[in-house]
Design a protein around this motif. Structure first.
Motif, PDB file in Angstrom:
ATOM      1  N   TRP A  88       0.815  -1.215   0.000  1.00  0.00           N
ATOM      2  CA  TRP A  88       0.000   0.000   0.000  1.00  0.00           C
ATOM      3  C   TRP A  88       0.850   1.267   0.000  1.00  0.00           C
ATOM      4  O   TRP A  88       0.462   2.269  -0.616  1.00  0.00           O
ATOM      5  CB  TRP A  88      -0.969  -0.014   1.178  1.00  0.00           C
ATOM      6  CG  TRP A  88      -2.118  -0.945   0.934  1.00  0.00           C
ATOM      7  CD1 TRP A  88      -2.248  -2.230   1.373  1.00  0.00           C
ATOM      8  CD2 TRP A  88      -3.265  -0.677   0.113  1.00  0.00           C
ATOM      9  NE1 TRP A  88      -3.410  -2.780   0.893  1.00  0.00           N
ATOM     10  CE2 TRP A  88      -4.062  -1.861   0.130  1.00  0.00           C
ATOM     11  CE3 TRP A  88      -3.712   0.429  -0.611  1.00  0.00           C
ATOM     12  CZ2 TRP A  88      -5.277  -1.939  -0.555  1.00  0.00           C
ATOM     13  CZ3 TRP A  88      -4.922   0.328  -1.286  1.00  0.00           C
ATOM     14  CH2 TRP A  88      -5.680  -0.826  -1.261  1.00  0.00           C
ATOM     15  N   ALA A 119       1.863   1.573  -3.567  1.00  0.00           N
ATOM     16  CA  ALA A 119       0.719   2.004  -4.370  1.00  0.00           C
ATOM     17  C   ALA A 119       0.454   3.495  -4.192  1.00  0.00           C
ATOM     18  O   ALA A 119       0.108   4.191  -5.151  1.00  0.00           O
ATOM     19  CB  ALA A 119      -0.526   1.197  -3.977  1.00  0.00           C
ATOM     20  N   PHE A 120       0.621   3.990  -2.972  1.00  0.00           N
ATOM     21  CA  PHE A 120       0.430   5.425  -2.714  1.00  0.00           C
ATOM     22  C   PHE A 120       1.452   6.250  -3.498  1.00  0.00           C
ATOM     23  O   PHE A 120       1.098   7.241  -4.149  1.00  0.00           O
ATOM     24  CB  PHE A 120       0.551   5.709  -1.219  1.00  0.00           C
ATOM     25  CG  PHE A 120       0.365   7.160  -0.867  1.00  0.00           C
ATOM     26  CD1 PHE A 120      -0.897   7.681  -0.644  1.00  0.00           C
ATOM     27  CD2 PHE A 120       1.465   8.008  -0.775  1.00  0.00           C
ATOM     28  CE1 PHE A 120      -1.082   9.018  -0.325  1.00  0.00           C
ATOM     29  CE2 PHE A 120       1.296   9.352  -0.464  1.00  0.00           C
ATOM     30  CZ  PHE A 120       0.021   9.860  -0.236  1.00  0.00           C
ATOM     31  N   SER A 125       0.676   6.192  -7.268  1.00  0.00           N
ATOM     32  CA  SER A 125      -0.393   7.096  -7.675  1.00  0.00           C
ATOM     33  C   SER A 125       0.038   8.550  -7.556  1.00  0.00           C
ATOM     34  O   SER A 125      -0.261   9.371  -8.428  1.00  0.00           O
ATOM     35  CB  SER A 125      -1.644   6.844  -6.833  1.00  0.00           C
ATOM     36  OG  SER A 125      -2.741   7.571  -7.333  1.00  0.00           O
ATOM     37  N   ALA A 126       0.747   8.876  -6.479  1.00  0.00           N
ATOM     38  CA  ALA A 126       1.156  10.267  -6.248  1.00  0.00           C
ATOM     39  C   ALA A 126       2.138  10.755  -7.312  1.00  0.00           C
ATOM     40  O   ALA A 126       2.074  11.909  -7.739  1.00  0.00           O
ATOM     41  CB  ALA A 126       1.776  10.405  -4.858  1.00  0.00           C
ATOM     42  N   PHE A 183      -6.470   9.856  -8.658  1.00  0.00           N
ATOM     43  CA  PHE A 183      -5.598   9.307  -7.611  1.00  0.00           C
ATOM     44  C   PHE A 183      -6.118   7.995  -7.051  1.00  0.00           C
ATOM     45  O   PHE A 183      -5.369   7.012  -6.933  1.00  0.00           O
ATOM     46  CB  PHE A 183      -5.437  10.320  -6.479  1.00  0.00           C
ATOM     47  CG  PHE A 183      -4.559   9.826  -5.350  1.00  0.00           C
ATOM     48  CD1 PHE A 183      -3.189   9.962  -5.414  1.00  0.00           C
ATOM     49  CD2 PHE A 183      -5.115   9.205  -4.234  1.00  0.00           C
ATOM     50  CE1 PHE A 183      -2.386   9.486  -4.394  1.00  0.00           C
ATOM     51  CE2 PHE A 183      -4.323   8.730  -3.212  1.00  0.00           C
ATOM     52  CZ  PHE A 183      -2.957   8.876  -3.294  1.00  0.00           C
ATOM     53  N   PHE A 184      -7.388   7.928  -6.684  1.00  0.00           N
ATOM     54  CA  PHE A 184      -7.904   6.750  -5.973  1.00  0.00           C
ATOM     55  C   PHE A 184      -8.004   5.514  -6.863  1.00  0.00           C
ATOM     56  O   PHE A 184      -7.616   4.420  -6.427  1.00  0.00           O
ATOM     57  CB  PHE A 184      -9.245   7.091  -5.317  1.00  0.00           C
ATOM     58  CG  PHE A 184      -9.112   8.112  -4.215  1.00  0.00           C
ATOM     59  CD1 PHE A 184      -8.552   7.767  -3.001  1.00  0.00           C
ATOM     60  CD2 PHE A 184      -9.502   9.434  -4.417  1.00  0.00           C
ATOM     61  CE1 PHE A 184      -8.413   8.705  -1.984  1.00  0.00           C
ATOM     62  CE2 PHE A 184      -9.357  10.374  -3.416  1.00  0.00           C
ATOM     63  CZ  PHE A 184      -8.812  10.011  -2.193  1.00  0.00           C
ATOM     64  N   ARG A 218      -6.075   4.888  -9.375  1.00  0.00           N
ATOM     65  CA  ARG A 218      -4.676   4.491  -9.601  1.00  0.00           C
ATOM     66  C   ARG A 218      -4.073   3.890  -8.331  1.00  0.00           C
ATOM     67  O   ARG A 218      -3.226   2.985  -8.404  1.00  0.00           O
ATOM     68  CB  ARG A 218      -3.861   5.706 -10.068  1.00  0.00           C
ATOM     69  CG  ARG A 218      -2.488   5.334 -10.617  1.00  0.00           C
ATOM     70  CD  ARG A 218      -1.808   6.529 -11.242  1.00  0.00           C
ATOM     71  NE  ARG A 218      -2.386   6.847 -12.539  1.00  0.00           N
ATOM     72  CZ  ARG A 218      -3.141   7.920 -12.784  1.00  0.00           C
ATOM     73  NH1 ARG A 218      -3.419   8.770 -11.801  1.00  0.00           N
ATOM     74  NH2 ARG A 218      -3.613   8.136 -13.975  1.00  0.00           N
ATOM     75  N   LEU A 219      -4.493   4.366  -7.161  1.00  0.00           N
ATOM     76  CA  LEU A 219      -4.031   3.783  -5.900  1.00  0.00           C
ATOM     77  C   LEU A 219      -4.452   2.317  -5.808  1.00  0.00           C
ATOM     78  O   LEU A 219      -3.639   1.439  -5.465  1.00  0.00           O
ATOM     79  CB  LEU A 219      -4.616   4.574  -4.723  1.00  0.00           C
ATOM     80  CG  LEU A 219      -4.372   3.995  -3.320  1.00  0.00           C
ATOM     81  CD1 LEU A 219      -2.901   4.091  -2.946  1.00  0.00           C
ATOM     82  CD2 LEU A 219      -5.233   4.729  -2.279  1.00  0.00           C
ATOM     83  N   GLY A 255      -2.534   0.250  -8.320  1.00  0.00           N
ATOM     84  CA  GLY A 255      -1.180   0.003  -7.846  1.00  0.00           C
ATOM     85  C   GLY A 255      -1.137  -1.088  -6.789  1.00  0.00           C
ATOM     86  O   GLY A 255      -0.238  -1.934  -6.779  1.00  0.00           O
ATOM     87  N   ALA A 256      -2.112  -1.081  -5.877  1.00  0.00           N
ATOM     88  CA  ALA A 256      -2.192  -2.131  -4.860  1.00  0.00           C
ATOM     89  C   ALA A 256      -2.448  -3.487  -5.512  1.00  0.00           C
ATOM     90  O   ALA A 256      -1.872  -4.511  -5.105  1.00  0.00           O
ATOM     91  CB  ALA A 256      -3.284  -1.804  -3.850  1.00  0.00           C
TER      92      ALA A 256
END
Length: 293
Positions: free
Chosen positions: A189, A192-193, A196-197, A205-206, A208-209, A212-213
């Motif tokens: 996580w 993943a943050f 996305s950032a 953002f969300f 993509r977060l 990524g996870a």
């Protein structure tokens, strides 16, 4: 705390030192990449394509390989890049991506329509301008309506970006964070943050977060970096293809992008995604018992 058993591979230095070295290489690579991209420029389709290739190789591939060569006795093993995923896990990784499209589209729409308080309206405008610029760059990379434009775009945005970003985020950053934190879920996580950032697109953002996870867990479930590479490349290629079809006037592509706005489709998609993830976990646990990772 959940400890990791599949991210083995001896390091020459302590995990914290590995993370510092990785960040230092990343900063140096971003400086070098920024200089090269400035020299190339982004005025034409060809220059934007070339700048994207430079960004992927210099800013993502280079710092990962340099770090791993210095810190790992077996770099490919440390990045989980020395083996292919099992066929069953790979198949359900792709299935999960496909069945998740409707509810992910609804999440994308929700994120796009977030609004800041009136006092932060100027910040919201800046962020939306950044979103528009990113969309313009993608359209510029695609370049036109010829089939050659589609092929080139898939190779750059799909294949190359899928490889470079997964090598950097999952093969590099996540593997180092696993060793630094001792907790696979925290590492996934956190990565993943950052994933996305780094894209600097708040209004995406969300989704993509979560994506990524998902890529991070695919690496964990399959013990192979090549599964998240494959799924990431496939996801990007689908987006590129739909965008290209839209430039050719195929309204069906735009309808597909909005597929899942209806709550029934979203619910069905969420259920199928959960079932597919459950199967992924079952396959993963069976393989780990068999091979005793």
């Amino acid at each position: 705390m959940t400890t990791i058993h599949s991210w083995h591979g001896q390091l020459r230095v302590k995990p914290a030192q590995s993370l510092i070295l990785f960040i230092c290489w990343w900063i140096l690579s971003w400086v070098l990449g920024s200089i090269l991209i400035t020299r190339i420029g982004i005025e034409t389709t060809m220059s934007v394509r070339l700048a994207t290739i430079v960004q992927d190789i210099v800013m993502f591939v280079l710092p990962t390989l340099m770090t791993m060569l210095l810190i790992a006795q077996r770099p490919m093993r440390t990045m989980n890049a020395d083996q292919a995923p099992a066929l069953s896990v790979g198949l359900f990784g792709i299935i999960t991506l496909v069945v998740s499209i409707p509810w992910m589209n609804s999440l994308v729409l929700w994120n796009e329509n977030l609004h800041f308080p009136e006092s932060l309206s100027s910040l919201e405008q800046i962020l939306r301008n950044a979103e528009n610029n990113a969309e313009i760059l993608v359209n510029t990379i695609i370049g036109g309506t010829d089939i050659s434009d589609l092929v080139i775009s898939i190779l750059i945005i799909g294949v190359l970006t899928g490889i470079s970003e997964e090598l950097f985020f999952r093969g590099g950053l996540q593997s180092i964070l696993v060793r630094s934190t001792g907790n696979i879920h925290a590492a996934i996580w956190l990565t993943a943050f950052v994933f996305s950032a780094v894209h600097m697109q708040f209004f995406g953002f969300f989704p993509r977060l979560l994506m990524g996870a998902f890529f991070g867990y695919l690496l964990y479930w399959s013990n192979s970096l090549w599964l998240p590479v494959l799924v990431h490349a496939l996801n990007n290629s689908i987006v590129v293809t739909l965008t290209w079809l839209g430039t050719r006037g195929y309204s069906e592509a735009l309808l597909f992008e909005n597929f899942g706005i209806d709550w029934q489709w979203c619910l069905a998609s969420a259920v199928l995604t959960a079932l597919s993830v459950w199967r992924l976990i079952r396959f993963s646990n069976r393989m780990k018992r068999r091979y005793k990772y």
